[in-house]
Write a protein that holds these residues in place. Structure first.
Motif, PDB file in Angstrom:
ATOM      1  N   THR A 180      21.056  47.406   8.874  1.00  0.00           N
ATOM      2  CA  THR A 180      21.456  47.421   7.710  1.00  0.00           C
ATOM      3  C   THR A 180      22.818  46.272   7.420  1.00  0.00           C
ATOM      4  OG1 THR A 180      23.238  48.896   8.306  1.00  0.00           O
ATOM      5  CG2 THR A 180      21.131  49.804   7.519  1.00  0.00           C
ATOM      6  N   THR A 181      23.098  46.088   6.204  1.00  0.00           N
ATOM      7  CA  THR A 181      24.381  45.355   5.916  1.00  0.00           C
ATOM      8  C   THR A 181      25.441  45.411   6.635  1.00  0.00           C
ATOM      9  OG1 THR A 181      23.339  44.589   3.834  1.00  0.00           O
ATOM     10  CG2 THR A 181      25.509  44.097   4.187  1.00  0.00           C
ATOM     11  N   GLN A 182      25.662  46.738   6.636  1.00  0.00           N
ATOM     12  CA  GLN A 182      26.816  47.418   7.281  1.00  0.00           C
ATOM     13  C   GLN A 182      26.865  47.186   8.792  1.00  0.00           C
ATOM     14  OE1 GLN A 182      27.671  51.763   6.493  1.00  0.00           O
ATOM     15  NE2 GLN A 182      29.748  51.259   7.486  1.00  0.00           N
ATOM     16  N   ALA A 183      25.872  47.514   9.493  1.00  0.00           N
ATOM     17  CA  ALA A 183      25.447  47.089  10.945  1.00  0.00           C
ATOM     18  C   ALA A 183      25.745  45.829  11.282  1.00  0.00           C
ATOM     19  CB  ALA A 183      24.162  47.740  11.477  1.00  0.00           C
ATOM     20  N   LYS A 184      25.146  44.824  10.179  1.00  0.00           N
ATOM     21  CA  LYS A 184      25.223  43.544  10.522  1.00  0.00           C
ATOM     22  C   LYS A 184      26.844  42.710  10.396  1.00  0.00           C
ATOM     23  CE  LYS A 184      20.820  41.812   9.113  1.00  0.00           C
ATOM     24  NZ  LYS A 184      19.723  41.076   8.508  1.00  0.00           N
ATOM     25  N   MET A 185      27.387  43.502   9.625  1.00  0.00           N
ATOM     26  CA  MET A 185      28.850  43.032   9.344  1.00  0.00           C
ATOM     27  C   MET A 185      29.763  43.530  10.608  1.00  0.00           C
ATOM     28  SD  MET A 185      29.468  43.563   5.364  1.00  0.00           S
ATOM     29  CE  MET A 185      31.161  42.996   5.441  1.00  0.00           C
ATOM     30  N   LYS A 186      29.288  44.760  11.314  1.00  0.00           N
ATOM     31  CA  LYS A 186      30.019  45.350  12.294  1.00  0.00           C
ATOM     32  C   LYS A 186      29.626  44.320  13.569  1.00  0.00           C
ATOM     33  CE  LYS A 186      30.913  49.522  15.047  1.00  0.00           C
ATOM     34  NZ  LYS A 186      30.569  51.009  15.028  1.00  0.00           N
ATOM     35  N   SER A 187      28.496  43.938  13.662  1.00  0.00           N
ATOM     36  CA  SER A 187      28.205  43.095  14.764  1.00  0.00           C
ATOM     37  C   SER A 187      28.784  41.722  14.687  1.00  0.00           C
ATOM     38  CB  SER A 187      26.661  42.984  14.955  1.00  0.00           C
ATOM     39  OG  SER A 187      26.130  42.376  13.819  1.00  0.00           O
ATOM     40  N   LEU A 188      28.839  41.356  13.380  1.00  0.00           N
ATOM     41  CA  LEU A 188      29.486  39.865  13.218  1.00  0.00           C
ATOM     42  C   LEU A 188      31.146  39.795  13.556  1.00  0.00           C
ATOM     43  CD1 LEU A 188      27.810  38.721  10.116  1.00  0.00           C
ATOM     44  CD2 LEU A 188      27.641  37.652  12.205  1.00  0.00           C
ATOM     45  N   LEU A 189      31.702  40.969  13.148  1.00  0.00           N
ATOM     46  CA  LEU A 189      33.284  41.316  13.508  1.00  0.00           C
ATOM     47  C   LEU A 189      33.258  41.098  15.057  1.00  0.00           C
ATOM     48  CD1 LEU A 189      36.152  41.872  12.358  1.00  0.00           C
ATOM     49  CD2 LEU A 189      35.476  44.156  12.401  1.00  0.00           C
ATOM     50  N   GLU A 190      32.562  41.896  15.514  1.00  0.00           N
ATOM     51  CA  GLU A 190      32.618  42.016  17.083  1.00  0.00           C
ATOM     52  C   GLU A 190      32.491  40.325  17.751  1.00  0.00           C
ATOM     53  OE1 GLU A 190      29.862  44.672  18.567  1.00  0.00           O
ATOM     54  OE2 GLU A 190      31.006  46.411  17.765  1.00  0.00           O
ATOM     55  N   TRP A 192      32.927  37.572  16.130  1.00  0.00           N
ATOM     56  CA  TRP A 192      34.161  36.873  15.767  1.00  0.00           C
ATOM     57  C   TRP A 192      35.460  37.090  16.689  1.00  0.00           C
ATOM     58  CZ3 TRP A 192      35.792  32.987  12.908  1.00  0.00           C
ATOM     59  CH2 TRP A 192      37.187  32.938  12.790  1.00  0.00           C
ATOM     60  N   LYS A 193      35.671  38.456  17.259  1.00  0.00           N
ATOM     61  CA  LYS A 193      36.697  38.887  18.028  1.00  0.00           C
ATOM     62  C   LYS A 193      36.428  38.215  19.275  1.00  0.00           C
ATOM     63  CE  LYS A 193      37.965  42.994  15.833  1.00  0.00           C
ATOM     64  NZ  LYS A 193      38.077  44.497  16.012  1.00  0.00           N
ATOM     65  N   ASN A 194      35.111  38.153  19.728  1.00  0.00           N
ATOM     66  CA  ASN A 194      34.760  37.307  20.998  1.00  0.00           C
ATOM     67  C   ASN A 194      34.859  36.118  21.115  1.00  0.00           C
ATOM     68  OD1 ASN A 194      34.607  40.083  22.053  1.00  0.00           O
ATOM     69  ND2 ASN A 194      32.399  40.208  21.456  1.00  0.00           N
ATOM     70  N   LEU A 195      35.247  35.330  20.000  1.00  0.00           N
ATOM     71  CA  LEU A 195      34.940  33.723  20.008  1.00  0.00           C
ATOM     72  C   LEU A 195      36.320  33.439  20.784  1.00  0.00           C
ATOM     73  CD1 LEU A 195      33.802  32.782  16.424  1.00  0.00           C
ATOM     74  CD2 LEU A 195      32.436  32.726  18.550  1.00  0.00           C
ATOM     75  N   PHE A 196      36.172  32.023  21.373  1.00  0.00           N
ATOM     76  CA  PHE A 196      37.620  31.364  21.792  1.00  0.00           C
ATOM     77  C   PHE A 196      38.224  30.951  20.914  1.00  0.00           C
ATOM     78  CE2 PHE A 196      34.283  31.406  25.493  1.00  0.00           C
ATOM     79  CZ  PHE A 196      35.221  32.099  26.253  1.00  0.00           C
ATOM     80  N   SER A 197      39.440  30.388  20.836  1.00  0.00           N
ATOM     81  CA  SER A 197      40.401  29.857  19.789  1.00  0.00           C
ATOM     82  C   SER A 197      39.740  28.739  19.546  1.00  0.00           C
ATOM     83  CB  SER A 197      41.760  29.608  20.832  1.00  0.00           C
ATOM     84  OG  SER A 197      42.274  30.790  21.085  1.00  0.00           O
ATOM     85  N   HIS A 198      39.446  27.809  20.275  1.00  0.00           N
ATOM     86  CA  HIS A 198      38.784  26.433  19.926  1.00  0.00           C
ATOM     87  C   HIS A 198      37.591  26.428  19.160  1.00  0.00           C
ATOM     88  CE1 HIS A 198      36.412  27.147  23.352  1.00  0.00           C
ATOM     89  NE2 HIS A 198      35.418  26.390  22.999  1.00  0.00           N
ATOM     90  N   GLN A 199      37.059  27.523  19.164  1.00  0.00           N
ATOM     91  CA  GLN A 199      35.812  27.967  18.154  1.00  0.00           C
ATOM     92  C   GLN A 199      36.273  28.536  17.156  1.00  0.00           C
ATOM     93  OE1 GLN A 199      33.808  30.581  21.110  1.00  0.00           O
ATOM     94  NE2 GLN A 199      32.174  29.244  21.416  1.00  0.00           N
ATOM     95  N   LYS A 200      37.010  29.366  17.149  1.00  0.00           N
ATOM     96  CA  LYS A 200      37.820  29.862  15.562  1.00  0.00           C
ATOM     97  C   LYS A 200      38.182  28.580  14.854  1.00  0.00           C
ATOM     98  CE  LYS A 200      38.439  34.808  17.136  1.00  0.00           C
ATOM     99  NZ  LYS A 200      39.565  35.593  16.996  1.00  0.00           N
TER     100      LYS A 200
END
Length: 294
Positions: A180-190, A192-200
């Protein structure tokens, strides 16, 4: 007639929200003027026992509710928008006699709605009346906000700048995990949090560029709003910055004139004071001479 998208949404919402019953008398009048393929019992709305009575549908929406299942059954491959478009075309080509059963049913339901609404209002407590008024104000404020947003969109107001996460989400939403859209947004948020600083940092730079884009587009848009006389749509901070240079230019134009007028006024006051002092001195001298003679 209302836009097809609005009518479609209204019909689907009303079909889910209201209970309906068949009107055999209206059907008897309608069968004499409508083809057999389009005959269907006229649906009339009833009030819900647990809440306030619902507003009745007009004649056109009653016809839509009647014909929509018929056309869907005979043409299951047609989209909802095309079904509404076809029903609207049928309604436009119908004669006043063919529309009369639906319009009469709407008038009868409207009279019944007035009676039911008065009965409902009489049963309310003062607290319920106050809450009802509050709910109405909130609905009106929401509608006003929607109308204003639609107006700004039609006037071409630039879209607000996106955040780094929004840019990241738009790029990776298709391949995101989740059904679902909500599940996809939740996985994308996770993710995003796991990205390194240079990736962000890549998305942060894109967000900064988007801010510059928004600033430039807003400046052009607000200048255009000033030209067409829609200053009510311009931000207060922009108006204040526009008024300061105008005030400075006005002061620069009127400053020398005011200084000159002030100097003339001061010189006039000094001249008047000197004249009064001379007059007082001459009168005192005359008084002294008269006193000596006597």
């Amino acid at each position: 007639m209302a836009p097809f998208s609005l009518v479609t949404a209204g019909v689907s919402w009303l079909a889910k929200s209201f209970s309906v019953f068949s009107s055999t008398s209206s059907l008897a009048r309608c069968t004499s003027v409508l083809p057999a393929a389009y005959v269907h019992p006229v649906r009339c709305l009833t009030s819900q026992a647990s809440g306030p009575p619902k507003r009745p549908l007009n004649g056109y929406l009653r016809y839509v509710l009647q014909q929509q299942p018929v056309i869907t059954r005979h043409n299951p491959e047609i989209k909802s928008v095309d079904i509404i478009r076809r029903i609207a075309q049928q309604w436009r080509t119908m004669s006043p006699e063919q529309k009369q059963p639906f319009q009469e049913a709407s008038l009868q339901a409207r009279e019944q709605f007035k009676v039911d609404f008065q009965h409902y209002q009489a049963q309310l407590t003062p607290a319920q009346v106050q809450q009802q008024a509050l709910d109405k104000r909130q609905r009106m404020a929401k509608r006003k906000a929607i109308r204003k947003k639609r107006e700004l969109t039609n006037l071409g107001k630039p879209k607000r700048p996106r955040s780094p996460f929004n840019i990241f989400m738009s790029e990776h939403f298709v391949e995101a995990r989740g059904p679902t859209t909500q599940a996809k947004m939740k996985s994308l948020l996770e993710d995003w949090k796991n990205l390194f600083s240079h990736q962000k940092q890549v998305y942060m730079q894109l967000a900064e560029d988007d801010k510059i884009r928004y600033k430039n587009e807003m400046k052009s848009w607000e200048d255009h709003m000033m030209e067409i006389g829609r200053e009510d749509l311009i931000r207060e901070q922009t108006l204040s910055t526009k008024k300061k240079p105008a005030a400075k230019r006005l002061a620069a134009k009127t400053g020398p004139k005011k200084a000159k007028a002030k100097a003339v006024k001061k010189a006039t006051a000094i001249g008047k004071s000197k004249t009064s002092w001379t007059t007082a001195k001459s009168s005192s001298v005359k008084t002294a001479r008269t006193t000596k003679k006597t």
